[in-house]
Motif scaffolding. Structure first.
Motif, PDB file in Angstrom:
ATOM      1  N   LYS A   4       0.851  -1.204   0.000  1.00 20.19           N
ATOM      2  CA  LYS A   4       0.000   0.000   0.000  1.00 20.19           C
ATOM      3  C   LYS A   4       0.886   1.253   0.000  1.00 20.19           C
ATOM      4  CE  LYS A   4      -3.293   2.063   3.230  1.00 20.19           C
ATOM      5  NZ  LYS A   4      -3.720   1.810   4.614  1.00 20.19           N
ATOM      6  N   SER A   5       1.919   1.240   0.828  1.00 23.10           N
ATOM      7  CA  SER A   5       2.842   2.387   0.884  1.00 23.10           C
ATOM      8  C   SER A   5       4.231   1.895   1.287  1.00 23.10           C
ATOM      9  CB  SER A   5       2.357   3.423   1.909  1.00 23.10           C
ATOM     10  OG  SER A   5       2.501   2.909   3.222  1.00 23.10           O
ATOM     11  N   ILE A   6       5.239   2.670   0.882  1.00 24.21           N
ATOM     12  CA  ILE A   6       6.609   2.376   1.322  1.00 24.21           C
ATOM     13  C   ILE A   6       7.181   3.652   1.948  1.00 24.21           C
ATOM     14  CG2 ILE A   6       8.944   1.626   0.690  1.00 24.21           C
ATOM     15  CD1 ILE A   6       7.825   0.254  -1.749  1.00 24.21           C
ATOM     16  N   SER A   7       7.656   3.529   3.184  1.00 23.38           N
ATOM     17  CA  SER A   7       8.318   4.656   3.851  1.00 23.38           C
ATOM     18  C   SER A   7       9.716   4.225   4.248  1.00 23.38           C
ATOM     19  CB  SER A   7       7.552   5.053   5.119  1.00 23.38           C
ATOM     20  OG  SER A   7       6.212   5.350   4.806  1.00 23.38           O
ATOM     21  N   VAL A   8      10.624   5.190   4.329  1.00 18.24           N
ATOM     22  CA  VAL A   8      11.951   4.865   4.844  1.00 18.24           C
ATOM     23  C   VAL A   8      12.227   5.762   6.043  1.00 18.24           C
ATOM     24  CG1 VAL A   8      12.790   4.148   2.569  1.00 18.24           C
ATOM     25  CG2 VAL A   8      13.278   6.445   3.366  1.00 18.24           C
ATOM     26  N   ILE A   9      12.881   5.173   7.042  1.00 19.67           N
ATOM     27  CA  ILE A   9      13.210   5.948   8.239  1.00 19.67           C
ATOM     28  C   ILE A   9      14.610   5.558   8.689  1.00 19.67           C
ATOM     29  CG2 ILE A   9      12.094   4.315   9.858  1.00 19.67           C
ATOM     30  CD1 ILE A   9      11.082   6.898  11.368  1.00 19.67           C
ATOM     31  N   VAL A  10      15.446   6.555   8.922  1.00 16.99           N
ATOM     32  CA  VAL A  10      16.831   6.289   9.314  1.00 16.99           C
ATOM     33  C   VAL A  10      17.201   7.174  10.502  1.00 16.99           C
ATOM     34  CG1 VAL A  10      17.564   5.652   6.975  1.00 16.99           C
ATOM     35  CG2 VAL A  10      17.813   8.025   7.733  1.00 16.99           C
ATOM     36  N   THR A  11      18.223   6.746  11.225  1.00 19.11           N
ATOM     37  CA  THR A  11      18.720   7.600  12.307  1.00 19.11           C
ATOM     38  C   THR A  11      19.535   8.748  11.714  1.00 19.11           C
ATOM     39  OG1 THR A  11      18.882   5.627  13.699  1.00 19.11           O
ATOM     40  CG2 THR A  11      20.021   7.604  14.467  1.00 19.11           C
ATOM     41  N   HIS A  12      20.520   8.406  10.885  1.00 24.01           N
ATOM     42  CA  HIS A  12      21.469   9.421  10.397  1.00 24.01           C
ATOM     43  C   HIS A  12      21.258   9.681   8.901  1.00 24.01           C
ATOM     44  CE1 HIS A  12      23.346   8.627  14.222  1.00 24.01           C
ATOM     45  NE2 HIS A  12      23.647   7.391  13.880  1.00 24.01           N
ATOM     46  N   ALA A  13      20.829  10.886   8.575  1.00 26.40           N
ATOM     47  CA  ALA A  13      20.484  11.209   7.188  1.00 26.40           C
ATOM     48  C   ALA A  13      21.593  11.991   6.501  1.00 26.40           C
ATOM     49  CB  ALA A  13      19.205  12.042   7.172  1.00 26.40           C
ATOM     50  N   PHE A  14      22.285  11.320   5.577  1.00 29.97           N
ATOM     51  CA  PHE A  14      23.189  12.043   4.685  1.00 29.97           C
ATOM     52  C   PHE A  14      22.477  12.273   3.349  1.00 29.97           C
ATOM     53  CE2 PHE A  14      26.249  10.338   7.668  1.00 29.97           C
ATOM     54  CZ  PHE A  14      27.113  11.399   7.837  1.00 29.97           C
ATOM     55  N   PHE A  15      21.940  11.201   2.779  1.00 27.25           N
ATOM     56  CA  PHE A  15      21.240  11.284   1.492  1.00 27.25           C
ATOM     57  C   PHE A  15      22.022  12.181   0.525  1.00 27.25           C
ATOM     58  CE2 PHE A  15      17.556  10.326   4.336  1.00 27.25           C
ATOM     59  CZ  PHE A  15      17.136   9.161   3.727  1.00 27.25           C
TER      60      PHE A  15
END
Ligand code: R5P
Length: 314
Positions: free
Chosen positions: A258-269
């Protein structure tokens, strides 16, 4: 550990030292602990050196709050700050660095490669009496003290903050870790809520080339997972190039969730990582405020403050 938040008369309170690039988080920490805060001023000289100016008066105990993304400049500035503080008579220095740099190179993969984790760990240990961080990337060692051999090297986890955040957004999501190292966080987030979870297998070929594959088995209940029509959350400690998340998303999409989410502690992206994930149709990209980034959606500063309150009280 001797973090003294305040003495009985309240005259010698611990001071939080902040830097402009991590000021909101340092202010939040000061607020949570009811401690005074002052800023270290940095001036960049034309030749690339930095002039570091500390407050004129410092108490015996200070907490330096600065995350260590962009580590090469920041490490030098922190060492100058800590040394200058000692010159001013500071006795106990705690470093709160929610993102701790140089933790990933923990062995020499080829002859001649420096083991940066040990070298930087020793450096921090020489200048700081205690170091507090969140989800450092400890792959082949269990304990941060093995990397930072001082009296107090404390690892905190973002899993509680992530779980609390996700509970506000989803009723019954499926949690997915993109590689075996992520199992610790995925388990800590999913198990208390009785959410289903699984861990993928990752093969890394270079900085930007990874393969991610799924067993599609719910590790909690040992049954097959059906991702179709479900809210999927991919959890990882760090998003650097975003390729790990990207490959996980590509695999998961094939099952029509239905949906895809991403969650991280440390965001560089770095580079176009966010754009690539958006192009793949990812619904949400969230991170903690361990590294300032537009994806920051929840704070790990409360977790740090709770730890400091415990240490300060003991
Ligand atoms: C590695 O094991 C970490 O947990 C992350 O999965 C990794 O650092 C992510 O890197 P990237 O975003 O470059 O794939």
């Amino acid at each position: 550990m001797i973090i003294i938040l305040f003495n009985k008369t309240g005259t010698e309170m611990t001071l939080i030292l902040a830097f402009e690039d991590y000021l909101p988080q340092a202010e939040k920490l000061a607020f949570c602990l009811s401690l005074p805060i002052k800023q270290v001023n940095l001036h960049q000289f034309p030749d690339g050196e930095t002039k570091v100016t500390l407050p004129a008066e410092l108490p015996k105990n200070i907490i330096i709050c600065r995350s260590l993304n962009h580590p090469n400049d920041k490490l030098i500035e922190l060492i100058i700050t800590a040394s200058a503080a000692r010159e001013q008579g500071v006795k106990y220095i705690t470093l709160v660095a929610p993102y701790l740099c140089y933790m990933r190179q923990d062995i020499a993969f080829k002859t001649g490669e420096a083991i940066s984790q040990k070298i930087i760990g020793k450096l921090l240990s020489d200048y700081f009496d205690s170091v507090i961080t969140v989800d450092p990337h400890l792959h082949r060692i269990d304990n941060l003290a093995e990397a930072i051999p001082n009296n107090a090297a404390i690892t905190l986890h973002a899993s509680h903050a992530i779980s609390t955040f996700l509970q506000q957004k989803f009723k019954n999501p499926i949690i997915i870790g993109p590689d075996e190292e992520s199992e610790q966080w995925v388990k800590a987030i999913a198990t208390p809520q009785q959410w289903q979870y699984t861990i993928a297998t990752k093969q890394r070929y270079s900085d930007t080339k990874v393969d991610v594959s799924f067993s599609e088995r719910d590790l909690n209940k040992n049954t097959m997972l059906n991702l179709a029509g479900q809210d999927i959350i991919i959890v990882d400690d760090i998003a650097s190039t975003g390729k790990t998340l990207e490959q996980a998303v590509i695999q998961i999409k094939q099952q029509n969730p239905k949906s895809i989410s991403v969650i991280v502690t440390h965001a560089f992206f770095v580079d176009s990582a966010i754009k690539q994930l958006n192009n793949l149709g990812v619904n949400n990209i969230w991170s903690s405020d361990s590294i300032p980034h537009p994806s920051n959606a929840f704070s790990i500063i409360d977790t740090v403050a709770t730890q400091l309150k415990i240490d300060g009280a003991s």
